[in-house]
Design an enzyme around this catalytic site. Structure first.
Site, PDB file in Angstrom:
ATOM      1  CB  ALA A  49       1.236   7.954  51.330  1.00  0.00           C
ATOM      2  CB  SER A  50      -1.839   8.799  47.757  1.00  0.00           C
ATOM      3  OG  SER A  50      -2.817   8.662  48.763  1.00  0.00           O
ATOM      4  CB  ILE A  51       3.334   7.465  45.272  1.00  0.00           C
ATOM      5  CG1 ILE A  51       3.602   8.944  45.557  1.00  0.00           C
ATOM      6  CG2 ILE A  51       4.082   7.051  44.013  1.00  0.00           C
ATOM      7  CD1 ILE A  51       5.060   9.281  45.818  1.00  0.00           C
ATOM      8  CB  SER A  52       0.150   2.958  46.764  1.00  0.00           C
ATOM      9  OG  SER A  52       1.155   2.978  47.758  1.00  0.00           O
TER      10      SER A  52
END
Length: 556
Positions: free
Chosen positions: A165-168
């Site tokens: 997810a938002s670790i991207s």
């Protein structure tokens, strides 16, 4: 002695006795002597017994009460003969025995953290969860709990691949930082310089500029999944009101303490009036029910986008919700625009450029999520329906948001990434004492910039922190002696359809002695991934990091 002599004589008397017995009897015959009778065995045993007894008695009679300087103490423990070099045992406290295997050195932290993860997993009903922990750059624990695939009873393991997810966003930041270091990207000029397809913007009739730096820290005013500007503004105003109320109350308490705790009827009346006014304002500002992200249609897009430029059409013509730089508004779409900037500044397709970075960082299992490719160890993703039954999540295509939430990875790869960032952050401190250290993937000054909190931002997963550049950062702080000490750390969480994640880096608090005797990276990195959405993992990761930091401090 009796048993020894019995064994010797019995063995010698058997037909298949020792060769020396047969040899002695044969030699007797060859010498022409009369044959030996069976009684010779008993005589031999008696002779051996007498000889040993005489020897023992002589030794005891010869024992002197005083010893020469070089003689051993007769009351000391008997010393074994030296073994050959390869058989020599380690000393109980030698360097070899001090370096215990990681699973033994951190056994307490592992047991405690495993128990915590079981509790979290059971509390939220997550099918599976995977954790990884590294200490000073070395992975010391990784484990999977539950199932990666419930239907086929495939257990989670360290190699399990899930949505991060938002670790991207933190991964995309590395691409932007590399381009900035190379002089190919200016963070402070309008984005139209790189992506003219994104139209120039106005806010309340005033022309405004959206820059790369503002996009990175969610200060651009570009919307997230919620399209209703009124609801977003009402919610922002309500949160600001609550925060202001808390600040006023704390100021009043401080003033009360400074006056020695004295109060009177007049001040009590004024305080009550202020509270009534604040409550009335709060009721007026309280927003209507706002959909959460998982109720937004755009989160479930199934359309395939060929590139980042094409993805811009989802939001590029929408108005800005706030004036750029004035307010924090978390926006995954802002990172879709950043992906387009990476493409234009680098001259490569976004995914090609990211794969080069993953190769450099040795993140060999990190890839963009696509439905068609066979990806080994990929988990399935789950959610609870309205009847609270576990079901598979619907199919989604994340090609519109590769940069902001579209990658798959493992806990091992995330640990490598976290350690690469930590190394770059610390290596500048060690350069004077360790001249042969390799450079970090990003320069120290770049990492300091990335992990410096940005004004006017928020960190939704830890209210103590601020958002920096694609990372949330909590700064070191201690208000009272012998009370809570807030540690400095950086992290990013993630929430996607059927997935939750966190990557947390807890740097060591370095002093001059540590710098002289050690090398970077110094600190704890924790990564957790889960195949269930809406699972808050940051506080869990921080607790785990502190557990390992405690064991590490006790050992060193």
């Amino acid at each position: 002695m009796y048993r020894l002599l019995s064994a010797v004589t019995a063995r010698a008397a058997t037909p298949g006795g020792w060769a020396w017995g047969r040899g002695r009897r044969a030699a007797h015959h060859r010498a022409g002597l009369p044959p030996l009778g069976p009684g010779w065995v008993g005589g031999l045993g008696l002779g051996l017994g007498l000889a040993l007894g005489v020897k023992l008695a002589g030794g005891l009679r010869g024992a002197a009460p005083t010893q020469s300087p070089g003689a051993p103490d007769p009351e000391a423990s008997p010393q074994a003969e030296p073994l050959p070099p390869q058989e020599q045992p380690f000393a109980p406290w030698s360097a070899q025995t001090q370096m215990l295997p990681p699973t033994r050195r951190f056994a307490r932290a592992i047991d405690s953290s495993r128990d915590l993860l079981h509790r979290i997993k059971d509390e939220v009903g997550a099918p599976g969860i995977v954790v990884g922990v590294s200490v000073d750059g070395k992975e010391v624990w990784s484990e999977g709990l539950g199932y990666a695939d419930v239907e086929n009873r495939v257990p989670c393991k360290p190699e399990t691949v899930m949505r991060i997810a938002s670790i991207s966003k933190s991964l995309t930041m590395v691409a932007l930082a590399k381009l900035w270091e190379a002089g190919k990207l200016d963070l402070d000029i309008p984005v139209q310089h790189y992506v003219p397809e994104f139209p120039e913007k106005e806010y309340e009739g005033e022309k405004v500029s959206v820059t790369t730096r503002l996009l990175i820290s969610h200060l651009s005013g570009i919307r997230h999944y919620e399209k209703d500007m009124k609801k977003v503004k009402e919610e922002k105003a309500y949160k600001a009101s609550k925060m202001m109320k808390g600040t006023m109350e704390s100021d009043q308490e401080k003033e009360f303490k400074e006056k020695g705790g004295k109060s009177n009827e007049k001040s009590d009346f004024a305080k009550a009036k202020i509270e009534q006014d604040n409550d009335a304002k709060g009721r007026n500002l309280k927003p209507g029910k706002k959909k959460n992200d998982f109720e937004q249609g755009e989160l479930y897009l199934k359309e395939k986008f060929e590139n980042s430029i094409e993805s811009l059409r989802l939001f590029k013509n929408d108005p800005l919700f706030f004036k750029p730089g004035s307010q924090f508004l978390y926006s995954t779409f802002g990172y879709t625009l950043l992906a387009a900037i990476v493409e234009r500044a680098s001259g490569y397709k976004y995914l090609d450029y990211m794969q080069k970075i993953f190769h450099d960082l040795d993140m060999l299992t990190t890839v963009q999520e696509e439905n068609e490719p066979v990806i080994y160890n990929r988990a399935r993703f789950y959610v609870y329906n309205k009847k609270r039954r576990l079901v598979n999540t619907p199919y989604v295509d994340n090609s519109y948001k590769w940069a902001g939430g579209g990658f798959l990875s493992t806990v091992g790869d995330l640990l490598k990434f976290g350690n690469a960032m930590l190394y770059g952050y610390q290596v500048g401190l060690f350069k004077n004492s360790h001249e042969n250290l390799l450079p970090g993937y990003l320069k120290p000054e770049t990492m300091v910039m990335i992990w410096t909190p940005v004004p006017n931002t928020e960190m939704s997963w830890d209210k103590e922190g601020k958002y920096a550049m694609a990372w949330g950062v909590v700064e070191k702080k201690q208000t009272y002696g012998s009370c809570r000490k807030q540690r400095h750390y950086a992290s990013h969480t993630g929430g996607a359809v059927g997935a939750s994640s966190v990557l947390l880096v807890l740097p060591e608090e370095l002093d001059a002695e540590a710098i002289n005797n050690k090398v970077p990276p110094r600190g704890i990195v924790v990564s957790i991934i889960c195949n269930m959405q809406s699972v808050g993992l940051n506080s869990t990761a921080l607790k785990i990091a502190l557990e390992f930091d405690k064991d590490r401090s006790d050992i060193s």
